[in-house]
Design an enzyme around this catalytic site. Structure first.
Site, short mmCIF file in Angstrom:
data_model
loop_
_atom_site.label_atom_id
_atom_site.label_comp_id
_atom_site.label_asym_id
_atom_site.label_seq_id
_atom_site.Cartn_x
_atom_site.Cartn_y
_atom_site.Cartn_z
N LYS A 107 1.68 -1.50 0.23
CA LYS A 107 0.08 0.09 -0.48
C LYS A 107 1.10 1.07 0.08
O LYS A 107 0.71 1.99 -0.79
CB LYS A 107 -0.86 -0.11 1.13
CG LYS A 107 -2.12 -1.34 1.45
CD LYS A 107 -2.97 -1.50 2.73
CE LYS A 107 -3.62 -2.07 2.45
NZ LYS A 107 -4.85 -2.78 3.62
N GLN A 119 -4.85 -1.20 9.57
CA GLN A 119 -4.68 -2.59 8.95
C GLN A 119 -4.96 -4.02 10.34
O GLN A 119 -4.84 -3.74 10.93
CB GLN A 119 -2.85 -2.99 8.66
CG GLN A 119 -2.86 -4.73 8.16
CD GLN A 119 -3.41 -4.58 6.35
OE1 GLN A 119 -3.37 -3.52 5.54
NE2 GLN A 119 -4.54 -5.75 5.97
N ASP A 172 -10.77 3.12 4.08
CA ASP A 172 -11.56 1.63 4.21
C ASP A 172 -12.83 1.94 4.02
O ASP A 172 -13.36 0.89 3.62
CB ASP A 172 -11.39 1.01 5.37
CG ASP A 172 -9.97 -0.36 5.05
OD1 ASP A 172 -9.65 -0.65 3.64
OD2 ASP A 172 -9.38 -0.70 6.24
#
Ligand code: NDP
Length: 290
Positions: A54, A98, A121
């Site tokens: 990422k 994460q 997200d």
């Protein structure tokens, strides 16, 4: 012929990232420098790889990234305090924690602590609700990537019957909401569904997000359907490790009009849409710029 049916997720992701790069350059010209903060708690090797990818992809498109690596025994209050600081920091536009988190930390509390307009997200309640209401909010990256692939393959999705297999909060449910917003008739299939194959055989569009290797066979698919395989399953076959999807690719290929392979289908889209969400978040936080 069979190659022509394959939906190339790498190519599609490259196109999305090209657009992101262009949008980032535009933001910078307006004095806005998009920045993504990624938080990693603990030593899970897979999570380390995801975070590295990422951060690398962010750099490639010109998005500044900040990494916070916290030890596995981090207390929830410490993580929440860090999120609070990042929420208040105008230089940070996107916050990604994460998953999975160590057992002493409640994932739901962490997700709800992130400011909704920095929740790249798309998991915060406010964004989930906004998606259902059809508002302009940050939506989860994987299903948003699937919708992009479907629109590339089919154009207008209006009136299509879509069957989504799986009803998780991160893939199945938001996928169903996105397809409904695109004017599909949507059926959700899950572990309690009766005769999942028969339901699936009615579909013009099948999105499989289950986590069961090759569960969807040829008898699940209507001729001409478009199939998006979200599943990532690690199996051992003929003495070697390999990745397969939830769909039996070789078996369904003769019947479908288009299908995503695993790997190289949905996978690359998730990270591309994380970058796109960082750009959208920057815009949401700076509505008067431009
Ligand atoms: P979850 O385990 O959270 O959800 C799986 C869903 O499948 C559940 O809703 C479950 O139903 C349903 N299910 C299980 N067994 C059956 C069955 N026999 N028939 C019908 N439905 C069934 O998984 P995720 O949504 O998180 O992930 C799904 C897959 O997608 C995984 O392989 C994961 O690795 C992959 N994935 C890939 C991503 C990518 O970037 N490509 C990103 C995210 C996930 P019930 O609710 O009734 O239990």
């Amino acid at each position: 012929m069979s190659e022509a049916k394959k939906i190339d997720g790498k190519l599609a992701a490259a196109r999305v990232l090209e657009k992101v790069r262009h949008d980032v350059a535009e933001l910078k010209a307006e004095g806005l420098a998009p920045c993504l903060a990624v938080v990693l708690v603990g030593d899970d090797p897979a999570s380390h790889v995801y975070v590295r990818n990422k951060v690398q992809r962010a750099e490639e498109v010109g998005i500044r990234s900040i990494e916070h690596r916290l030890p596995a025994d981090t207390e929830q209050v410490t993580l929440l305090a860090l999120i609070e600081r990042m929420n208040a920091d105008p230089a940070i536009n996107g916050i990604l924690v994460q998953m999975p988190l160590p057992p002493q930390i409640d994932e739901a509390s962490v997700i709800q602590a992130i400011r909704p307009d920095k929740d790249v997200d798309g998991f915060h309640k406010e964004n989930v609700g906004g998606l259902v209401l059809g508002q302009n909010v940050l939506t989860p990256c994987t299903p948003t990537g699937c919708l992009y692939l479907l629109e590339q393959a089919l154009g207008d999705l209006s009136g299509k019957h879509a069957v989504v297999i799986g009803r998780s909060n991160i893939v199945g449910k938001p996928m169903a909401s996105l397809l409904l917003q695109a004017h599909c008739s949507v059926t959700l299939v899950h572990s309690r569904s009766k005769d999942a194959a028969a339901l699936c055989r009615q579909a013009d569009i099948v999105v499989a997000a289950v986590g069961r290797p090759r569960m969807v066979g040829a008898d699940w698919i209507k001729p001409g359907a478009v199939v998006i395989d979200v599943g990532i399953n690690r199996i051992e076959e003929n003495g070697r490790a390999r990745l397969v999807g939830d769909v039996d690719y070789d078996a369904v290929l003769p019947q479908v009009s288009a299908i995503t392979p695993v790997p190289g289908g949905v996978g690359p889209m998730t990270i591309a849409f994380l970058m796109r969400n960082t750009v959208l978040a920057t815009r949401l936080q700076n509505p008067l710029a431009a």
